[in-house]
Write a protein that holds these residues in place. Sequence first.
Motif, PDB file in Angstrom:
ATOM      1  N   LYS A 159       0.829  -1.143   0.061  1.00 21.33           N
ATOM      2  CA  LYS A 159       0.080  -0.098   0.055  1.00 21.33           C
ATOM      3  C   LYS A 159       0.881   1.221  -0.124  1.00 21.33           C
ATOM      4  N   PHE A 160       0.497   2.346  -0.660  1.00 19.83           N
ATOM      5  CA  PHE A 160       1.124   3.486  -0.896  1.00 19.83           C
ATOM      6  C   PHE A 160       0.121   4.623  -0.487  1.00 19.83           C
ATOM      7  N   LEU A 161       0.593   5.477   0.457  1.00 16.66           N
ATOM      8  CA  LEU A 161      -0.153   6.673   0.878  1.00 16.66           C
ATOM      9  C   LEU A 161      -1.736   6.298   1.344  1.00 16.66           C
ATOM     10  N   THR A 165      -3.401   0.531  -3.860  1.00 14.94           N
ATOM     11  CA  THR A 165      -3.181  -1.043  -3.382  1.00 14.94           C
ATOM     12  C   THR A 165      -2.324  -1.761  -4.409  1.00 14.94           C
ATOM     13  N   PHE A 166      -1.276  -2.249  -4.360  1.00 12.63           N
ATOM     14  CA  PHE A 166      -0.522  -2.757  -5.408  1.00 12.63           C
ATOM     15  C   PHE A 166      -0.319  -4.289  -4.914  1.00 12.63           C
ATOM     16  N   LEU A 177       5.462  -5.174  -9.751  1.00 16.98           N
ATOM     17  CA  LEU A 177       4.779  -4.226  -9.015  1.00 16.98           C
ATOM     18  C   LEU A 177       3.284  -3.687  -9.726  1.00 16.98           C
ATOM     19  N   ILE A 178       2.210  -4.548  -9.563  1.00 23.04           N
ATOM     20  CA  ILE A 178       1.018  -4.396 -10.351  1.00 23.04           C
ATOM     21  C   ILE A 178       0.108  -3.568  -9.652  1.00 23.04           C
ATOM     22  N   GLU A 247      -0.687  -3.481   8.715  1.00 21.12           N
ATOM     23  CA  GLU A 247      -0.265  -2.229   8.226  1.00 21.12           C
ATOM     24  C   GLU A 247      -1.342  -1.201   8.695  1.00 21.12           C
ATOM     25  N   THR A 248      -2.650  -1.310   8.530  1.00 17.93           N
ATOM     26  CA  THR A 248      -3.661  -0.390   8.720  1.00 17.93           C
ATOM     27  C   THR A 248      -4.633  -0.601   9.748  1.00 17.93           C
TER      28      THR A 248
END
Length: 361
Positions: A159-161, A165-166, A177-178, A247-248
């Motif tokens: 996850k970014f920001l 979601t990748f 990285l998809i 993570e979240t």
Amino acid sequence: MRRYIKHSKLLLRHAQKYLRYKRDLLSPSSREEIVAGMQNLRAALRGRDHERISSTAEGLDATLHKLTPVTWESHWRENCEVILVAIVVAVGIRSYFLQPFKIPTGSMQPTLNGIIGHPSTAPVPNILQRISEFIILGRNYIDVVSREDDQVLQIEQRKFLFFFTFSRLSCEQQNFLIYVPPETLTHDFNVFPGRTYHRGETIARGAVDTGDQVFVDKFSYNFVKPHRGDVFVFRTNHIFGIREDPETGSPFYIKRLTGLPGDELRIDPPFLYINGKIAEGFGFARVMAAKLPYRGYALGRDYLAAPTQAFVVPEHGYFALGDNSYNSYDSRYWGPVPEENLVGRGLFVYWPFNRHWGLIR
């Protein structure tokens, strides 16, 4: 009122405020200069002399600018104040009134769409079509081709920001990285650990539609009780059987509220019974009609597992079912939602601009 007269009166008001706030800091000569300029402008206004009004107004304005020069620091300070106020207002609205929420899974389909993959052998469209489809449909394209004869070892979520979601696809000789969640990559594109690919072979190609983005009304549940049939959002912390993301933290779920405290529920596919009667309301009727793509209500596992098995919702608890009952991980598996976990009612799909856009029913 003529514009120059209005401007002059506003300038006088500003000069009065400035003199009141800065009187102790100004030198005697500066105070006298401002007072004299104000007196001259008042006299010009009384005489209605256009040229004199313009000249005295320019003089008073120049005096004020000379005493309060505009610097780059003041511009930055003003911009920062505006941004800070905007952030405070946005946080306040999000915390107490409306919170954006993304539908991650297909448990409420077709009422609300989760992330959906559309495999295709066709080449990816040109950049202009991709941009327009992303803006209107929330559609993203992926095109992953193996560079070597290889085997998939692992698929991990990245996850970014907190928004994007990748999937990190780890192979024996290469990594990818998809921009698609692992569940969608596996379910819709048939990519899983152990699968092998030859050099030049397509691993995943096609379109990925983002989940519906909704506004959640967090305000009304402070004053009125939740209604049976609401599409509602809740936290899943302290619900046994729902895994917490390292993570979240505990995820948010969105389901249809089917049972209030004290309700007796029973499922006899495709029907849902509440207090001995077939559930009433548009949302329930649409599911129970079992007209594709709806399929009716399916029996559960730990709760409502047989047509003869009923369940009474406990006090301070709410029973949640997904409209996509045959593919929904809901209260039939982990029980009622505690009252303190309720976040709010799903109100409005604001993006993408597909057939779901608008009020949620």
